[in-house]
Design an enzyme around this catalytic site. Structure first.
Site, mmCIF file in Angstrom:
data_model
loop_
_atom_site.group_PDB
_atom_site.id
_atom_site.type_symbol
_atom_site.label_atom_id
_atom_site.label_comp_id
_atom_site.label_asym_id
_atom_site.label_seq_id
_atom_site.Cartn_x
_atom_site.Cartn_y
_atom_site.Cartn_z
ATOM 1 N N TRP A 1 0.832 -1.117 0.034
ATOM 2 C CA TRP A 1 -0.242 0.049 -0.143
ATOM 3 C C TRP A 1 0.805 1.362 -0.001
ATOM 4 C CZ3 TRP A 1 -4.495 -1.289 -1.752
ATOM 5 C CH2 TRP A 1 -5.023 -2.425 -1.431
ATOM 6 N N ASP B 1 -1.268 7.306 5.892
ATOM 7 C CA ASP B 1 -2.285 6.323 5.702
ATOM 8 C C ASP B 1 -2.503 5.210 6.773
ATOM 9 O OD1 ASP B 1 -4.057 4.144 4.761
ATOM 10 O OD2 ASP B 1 -2.784 3.235 3.128
ATOM 11 N N LYS C 1 -11.509 -1.545 7.366
ATOM 12 C CA LYS C 1 -10.530 -2.488 7.930
ATOM 13 C C LYS C 1 -11.035 -2.247 9.529
ATOM 14 C CE LYS C 1 -8.029 -3.216 4.330
ATOM 15 N NZ LYS C 1 -7.504 -2.350 3.662
HETATM 16 C C1 LIG Z 1 -6.790 -1.979 2.082
HETATM 17 C C2 LIG Z 1 -5.818 -0.599 2.491
HETATM 18 C C3 LIG Z 1 -5.750 0.048 1.480
HETATM 19 C C4 LIG Z 1 -6.729 0.287 0.365
HETATM 20 O O1 LIG Z 1 -8.128 0.808 0.739
HETATM 21 P P1 LIG Z 1 -9.391 1.063 -0.266
HETATM 22 O O2 LIG Z 1 -10.214 1.780 0.416
HETATM 23 O O3 LIG Z 1 -9.623 -0.305 -0.923
HETATM 24 O O4 LIG Z 1 -8.636 1.659 -1.406
HETATM 25 C C5 LIG Z 1 -4.944 1.240 1.572
HETATM 26 N N1 LIG Z 1 -4.052 1.234 2.517
HETATM 27 C C6 LIG Z 1 -3.895 0.278 3.279
HETATM 28 C C7 LIG Z 1 -2.963 0.472 4.371
HETATM 29 C C8 LIG Z 1 -5.214 -0.702 3.386
HETATM 30 O O5 LIG Z 1 -4.969 -1.633 4.478
#
Ligand SMILES: *Cc1c(COP(=O)(O)O)cnc(C)c1O
Length: 372
Positions: free
Chosen positions: A103, A170, A194
């Site tokens: 990611w 993120d 998540k």
């Molecule tokens: C799952 C995840 C993403 C992607 O998320 P989306 O909402 O599907 O775009 C980005 N960063 C991390 C750390 C993730 O676990």
């Protein structure tokens, strides 16, 4: 009664029962209006009130200081990979990125479209099994980007690096799992699915004084200032997803908030890591000091399970785990083996059941081995 199922999925993942039950009821009738939540305009009082309350709950639970705006946007965390640099990074300016997982890597690739990206550290060579913590920041860099928890590799920044300017983070897979000092961050983004709610909404927490400095033309929908001015209602927001998140936040608040959650999360993670550390058959893949409290990848010990036997044994274990209600334990393809995601909504009983299963499996394995 159906059997108890513990869902260890990495995302979308387990949500608190109270939240999904409230959501189910709201589909039929939202807040006593006689109209289902998916059938109601976002410009109505009940919906506007619910969205405003969700924002307040986040502010309260995360101790978000004044000067920060909270947005509910579509497009997931992935849209933020480009939206953040588009709003914050001039084309001739530098930004520092830490490469700690798939990611993180996607985020930095996207940022390269907008400015100069310096990858200040990377653990790619070792399949992202640790957080590379010693690195130099680029003088004059606009910001330092980190991924607070690396969902696939099960590593987590335990202490955030100190950015020369501000952090862009993120926080998709560990937001609301531990106390953080928001003031270190210029911008935080997180897909809800998540640890916060269902897919369809991403939360952005942004310090408003960092906006409006990049010189490029930003499309209206991709400009944070649009959504700040319209309180996330410039266009139709993902109302239903926001509502489920609202219920998750109420659940979290009733349990004592983020600090209480953090305690439970540490307890759950310790339980599982201790089991893995004392196991001969299974071993964790992440460096000890960086181990995530949210995602726990582990593999079969190659000392006892040869490459040619591995796949069959993994399959069998996943099948027998599922029969016992322990679901979604398959590891990500880039790490292999198993991954147990133990987000906020995973009760400690789920982790205990998993530990019991792993211990049983190990006992069976070595009994068979010594009999053969
Ligand atoms: C799952 C995840 C993403 C992607 O998320 P989306 O909402 O599907 O775009 C980005 N960063 C991390 C750390 C993730 O676990």
């Amino acid at each position: 009664m159906s059997k108890v199922v513990y869902n260890f999925s990495a995302g979308p993942c387990v949500l608190p029962k109270q939240a999904t039950e409230a959501a189910a009821a709201a589909i039929a009738d939202f807040a006593g209006t006689g109209i289902g939540i998916m059938e109601m305009s976002h410009r109505t009082k009940p919906i506007e009130g619910m969205v405003a309350e969700t924002e307040e709950l986040l502010r309260e639970l995360l101790f978000i200081p004044s000067g920060y705006e909270i947005l509910f946007l579509g497009g997931g965390a992935s849209l933020q990979f480009c939206m953040a640099p588009m709003n914050l990074l001039d084309s001739n300016a530098n930004a520092d990125y830490t490469d700690t997982g798939v990611w993180a890597n996607k985020a930095l690739k996207e940022a390269k479209r907008f400015g100069k990206v310096n990858v200040v550290c990377s653990s790619k060579e070792s399949v992202y099994n640790h957080i590379p913590k010693s690195f130099e920041q680029t003088p004059g860099a606009a910001y330092l980007h980190i991924t607070s928890n690396n969902t696939i590799y099960g590593t987590q920044w335990k202490e955030f690096p100190k950015a020369n300017t501000y952090l862009v983070c993120d926080m998709s897979s560990d937001i609301l799992s531990r106390s953080v000092d928001i003031s270190k961050f210029g911008l935080i983004y997180a897909g809800a699915q998540k640890n916060m709610g269902p897919a369809g909404v991403a939360v952005v927490i942004v310090r408003s004084d960092i906006l409006g400095k990049a010189e490029r033309e930003i499309p209206t929908m991709l400009d944070y200032r649009t959504h700040i001015a319209e309180k996330s209602m410039f266009n139709t927001p993902p109302v239903f997803s926001i509502y489920v998140m609202n219920r998750v936040l109420h659940w979290l608040k009733n349990l004592g908030g983020v600090a209480a959650m953090e305690k439970t999360n540490i307890k759950k993670a310790n339980l599982l890591y201790e089991a893995l550390d004392s196991s001969k058959l299974f071993k964790g893949t992440a460096a000890k000091e960086d181990r995530s409290t949210m995602n726990v990848p582990f593999v079969l010990n190659p000392e006892f399970v040869s490459e040619d036997k591995k796949e069959a044994l993994e399959k069998e274990l996943l099948k027998s785990a599922a029969e016992k209600g322990l679901e979604q334990l398959k590891g990500h393809r880039s790490v292999g083996g198993f991954r147990a995601s133990i987000y906020n909504a995973m009760p400690i009983e789920g982790v205990e059941a998993l530990v019991g299963f792993l211990q049983d499996a190990e006992l069976r394995f070595f009994t068979l081995l010594s009999n053969s």
